[in-house]
Structure formats: C-alpha cells, structure tokens
Design an enzyme around this catalytic site. Structure first.
Site, mmCIF file in Angstrom:
data_model
loop_
_atom_site.group_PDB
_atom_site.id
_atom_site.type_symbol
_atom_site.label_atom_id
_atom_site.label_comp_id
_atom_site.label_asym_id
_atom_site.label_seq_id
_atom_site.Cartn_x
_atom_site.Cartn_y
_atom_site.Cartn_z
ATOM 1 C CG ASP B 25 -2.083 -0.839 1.203
ATOM 2 O OD1 ASP B 25 -2.206 -1.598 0.224
ATOM 3 O OD2 ASP B 25 -2.914 -0.771 2.128
ATOM 4 C CE LYS B 82 -7.079 -1.312 -0.121
ATOM 5 N NZ LYS B 82 -7.042 -2.773 -0.123
ATOM 6 N N GLY B 154 -5.311 -2.821 8.786
ATOM 7 C CA GLY B 154 -4.976 -1.650 9.591
ATOM 8 C C GLY B 154 -4.745 -1.942 11.056
ATOM 9 N NE ARG B 166 -3.564 -22.486 11.608
ATOM 10 C CZ ARG B 166 -2.665 -23.459 11.419
ATOM 11 N NH1 ARG B 166 -2.982 -24.555 10.767
ATOM 12 N NH2 ARG B 166 -1.441 -23.324 11.904
ATOM 13 N N GLY B 215 -3.293 -7.283 8.209
ATOM 14 C CA GLY B 215 -2.603 -7.422 9.490
ATOM 15 C C GLY B 215 -1.172 -7.906 9.403
ATOM 16 C CB SER B 237 -1.089 0.002 8.108
ATOM 17 O OG SER B 237 -2.426 0.007 7.655
#
Lengths: 195, 293
Positions: B25, B82, B154, B166, B215, B237
């Site tokens: 990003d 996006k 984020g 998973r 994440g 991020s």
C-alpha cells in the site's frame, strides 16, 4: 549433460515458476526449482519465468545468485518468458532493470501497454516438425525494438518478433505456460540448442 | 476483443505473475518509488492506509485520480487501486484510469450491502477479500481473478488472516474427500455454484491464485501466511506505519522469497526498528471490524 533426459531448472525467486514446473511435469521432464547459487549444478537447462523483472533482478543479487546465474546463461540452454526475456536482453528502455545481455535484442518493458491492453491471440507455429496451435498470451508484455544480426526470429506476431533465439538463448514475449500448449516446453527440453 | 474465457486467462495470468511477491500500500509517488526499489511486485494506490482509515473514521471512498496518476507515473510495476464493494461506477473510473488491478475492498465503506460488482463486465482483473470458501467461490463466480484473505486491515494483528487462511484450506480439503454425489448439497450449504465446487474438489485449491492480506506487519508474519499456503502477500499499513519503511519493505520481500528458511528470516528480521504499533483484533468492537463487511 545427459542427452536424452535433461533436468530443466526453473528460476524460482518470484513469478509464475510453478506454472512452468507443471508444464514440464505434464510432458514427463524432470524439473528443479532453482533458488540458490548451488542449485545451478543440479540442472542442464534453465527457464526464467514471467513475473516482475525488477524484482527477479533484485533478488538475484540480494541472494548471491548473480555470479552463478551469469555464468550459466552464457553457456547453457536458457529460455526467458516475458520478464525472463527482459533479463536476457542486451538493452532495456528503462533504468529500473539492468539486463544480462546474452541475446542481442533491445526491448521496451511493458511495450504493449498496461494490463488493459493485455490479451490472448490465436497463432500457429511450426517447430521441430510439428505444426500446432499456439495461443499467445501477452501480459504487460515486453516489445522487441531491435534485433541484432546474429539473432533468429522464430515467430512474428502483428509485425513484432515474439519468439527469438541466439546460440544457447531462447526468448518469448508471451506466456506458453499459461495455456494448454506444450509445444514450446517440448522444444526447449528436447530440441533447442542440441549440438 | 478476446472471448470471456480467454479474457479470464489474461486476468488470472497477471495474478500468476504476482506470485511469490509483495504488494504494498502506498499513498504517494515517493512511497511508490520506495516500494518499487525495495522489490514490491505491485503497489496499491491509496489516499490513506487502512490504519489511518480506521483511526479517522468517516466514509472511505475510492482514491483521488490525481494520486493514482502520480503513482502510475512514478513506477514501472503494476498499480492497483481499491473501489468500494458494489460500487461499479468507481470501478469504471479505475478502469478508465488504466490501473492494472482493481481491489473491491472491505477496507473502504461498502456502497452496496446486497451485491458485489459483476466483475466479468470489466477488462481489468479484480481481487476480492474473503474469510471462508463460500465467500471466495462467490467472488470467483462473479469474475474475480485473484482472492485474498480479508484479515483485519490496519491492525498489524495477523490473527484474522491466519484464521481465514486456515478455514479456507480446511474447507477445500473437506471437498476433496467428499464423494461426487455429496458435492451438490455442499454447494447448496456454501451458497455457491456447483461447477466451482466440483472444480475445487478436483484441484484441491482455488481455480485462481490465493494471497494473504490484513494485518501482516513483519517478515515473520509474511513467512507465517506463506507457510499456511498464501501465494503472495499484501502489506498495507505494516510498511509505511513502521519506523523505517524502506528497510521493512525490503525485509518483507526477502521473507516472502525465503519464507521456509529460518536462517534467512533471521537476517530479514534483524534490526528493523519498530514495526507498526497496531491494535489487537480482540480489542476492536464488532461495529468497527472491517472483515465482517
């Protein structure tokens, strides 16, 4: 080098190397993913896959494959598809990639435009006595802008050379590994640069 | 113009080229250049990174075309952008801007809570987020050329991405052991087209590439999701919210390339400075979660 059953390496740093490996498996050719400088000793031939040429060039140096790669591509049969073709060329139009210069061609990276202009075209190819359909999948493809005197043009599409060869080096601007045609993989594994 | 099936080959083809790489990003031409130099395979052009979207609140929309154009000019690698879920007008604008990939993303505020975009109507490929096999196959049915986990964007907390990877893997494995006559009712339970269920049961994987997102904040996180079967990694991020973005970006690229080699991961992880501060998913209220969109 074993003449009948070569081990074909696929440079496996970034890009669609698994697709090439699947193609080799489907024609019964032993394949090997080349990730370190020692791995070059395990293979007779090498495919440099599609991906981002900036990234592959960077990782070759970062992980100390640069020397072994340079010497392999100067003496053994190699085939570069798309990004691989960019890496093997003599000159590239932008400064983000330093090509290795083992085939005397100049290329314009993404010379056909952005993804909007990526496309697939039907084509027919005669190779090693076989005449087959060979769909040409161009994805943000490089365009050949100069062909040196010692380079053989094997296929022209819409006025541009798209498969070329010089001595031990084969390049294609498109992606046979994304189609069901095994013609190019058979050619590279069994016929190309056999002395 | 190519037939639908052929165009799909070209769309999935670009996703294949991005495999074993990192998509970063970026919010400016300068960040885009840092990402390219660090070895990104593509950049995602944004106005704000997800951590800022989360902090600032309000309605999050498509990025200003001026920012996307500046980023396109700054780099030679593919540029993604996006649009809001269901906002096909934003997608049309992004296609007219000739971005290389469109992310129909839960990180932005949804425009349609019932329908996703009919992605087959576009020449540009789409990537969509998912939490489970049902979402993945519905998005593929709508024409997505690439699937990524939603994770929880984020946060710098990789746990949701892990959960989603998973679960998808488990649900795909389950399909491979079902007998042929059990697949129709499974397709009904998943609320997805039967032909896609049959395809996944045969392949043991999705018919398009499957990347991780949401994440990922460190080289170890990148290695974790790759070992869990992701074929590439989106980092939002995690790079430009870290103390030393250029170093973090290079380290995550190295970690993806050598994800299964702990000694290389030691090198990649050493001396990076602070990673993004982040926020644990468990501390976020239900209404603030993005992955439920």
């Amino acid at each position: 080098m074993t003449a009948a059953a070569p081990v074909v390496g696929v440079l496996a740093l970034q890009g669609d190397y698994q697709k090439h490996q699947q193609m080799l498996n489907s024609i019964g050719v032993a394949s090997y993913l080349v990730r370190t400088s020692d791995d070059f000793a395990q293979v007779d031939r090498l495919i440099i896959p599609g991906g981002e040429s900036t990234v592959i060039a960077d990782l070759l140096r970062r992980f100390d494959l640069h020397e072994a790669f340079s010497s392999f591509i100067r003496s053994r049969p190699v085939w570069g598809t798309c990004a691989g073709m960019v890496l093997l060329a003599a000159r590239v139009n932008d400064e983000t990639v330093n090509p290795y210069g083992v085939i005397d061609i100049d290329v314009d990276r993404n010379g056909y435009g952005r993804q909007y202009f990526s496309d697939i075209y039907p084509a027919h190819m005669e190779l090693d006595g076989a005449a087959e359909d060979l769909p040409l999948v161009f994805i943000r493809a490089p365009r050949v802008t100069r062909v040196g005197a010692g380079v053989k043009v094997l296929l022209v599409h819409k006025g541009d050379p798209v498969i070329l060869a010089q001595n031990n080096v084969l390049v294609s601007a498109f992606h046979p590994e994304l189609t069901s045609s095994t013609l190019m993989h058979r050619h590279f594994a069994f016929a190309f640069a056999r002395s | 113009m190519a037939e639908d099936k052929d165009l799909m080959t070209v769309k999935i083809g670009l996703a294949e080229m991005l495999r074993n790489g990192v998509i970063m990003d970026v919010t400016s031409a300068e960040q885009a250049r840092i990402a390219e130099e660090a070895g990104a395979v593509a950049v995602m052009a944004l106005e704000r990174v997800p951590a800022d979207i989360r902090a600032e609140g309000g309605v999050a929309r498509m990025t200003d075309p001026a920012i996307i154009e500046a980023i396109k000019k700054a780099v030679t690698i593919p540029v993604m952008a996006k649009c809001r879920i269901g906002h096909f007008a934003e997608a049309q604008i992004l296609q007219a801007l000739e971005v290389d990939f469109i992310d129909e993303s839960e990180v932005l505020t949804p425009a349609d809570y019932e329908n996703h975009i009919d992605k087959r109507m576009f020449r540009i490929p789409f990537v969509c987020g998912c939490r489970n096999l049902s979402e993945a196959l519905r998005r593929i049915g709508e024409g997505a050329a690439l699937i990524r986990t939603k994770g929880e964007a984020g946060t710098g907390d990789v746990s949701e991405a892990v959960k989603h990877l998973r679960l998808i893997n488990k649900q795909m494995k389950e399909l491979t052991v079902l007998s042929k006559d059990e697949l129709p009712s499974r397709a009904k339970e998943l609320a997805v087209p039967l032909d896609l269920v049959i395809k996944v049961a045969g392949l043991g994987r999705l018919p398009v590439p499957n990347f991780a997102a949401g994440g990922v904040a460190t080289p170890a996180d990148a290695s974790l999701v790759m070992q869990l079967g992701a074929e590439s990694v989106f980092v939002g991020s995690g790079i430009f919210k870290s103390q030393n973005p250029a170093k973090m970006a290079r380290a995550i690229v190295a970690a993806v390339a050598k994800y299964d080699q702990p000694l290389e991961l030691v090198k990649a992880s050493r001396g990076l400075g602070a990673s993004m501060k982040g926020r644990s998913v468990a501390s976020i209220s239900e209404e603030e979660l993005l992955h439920t969109r």
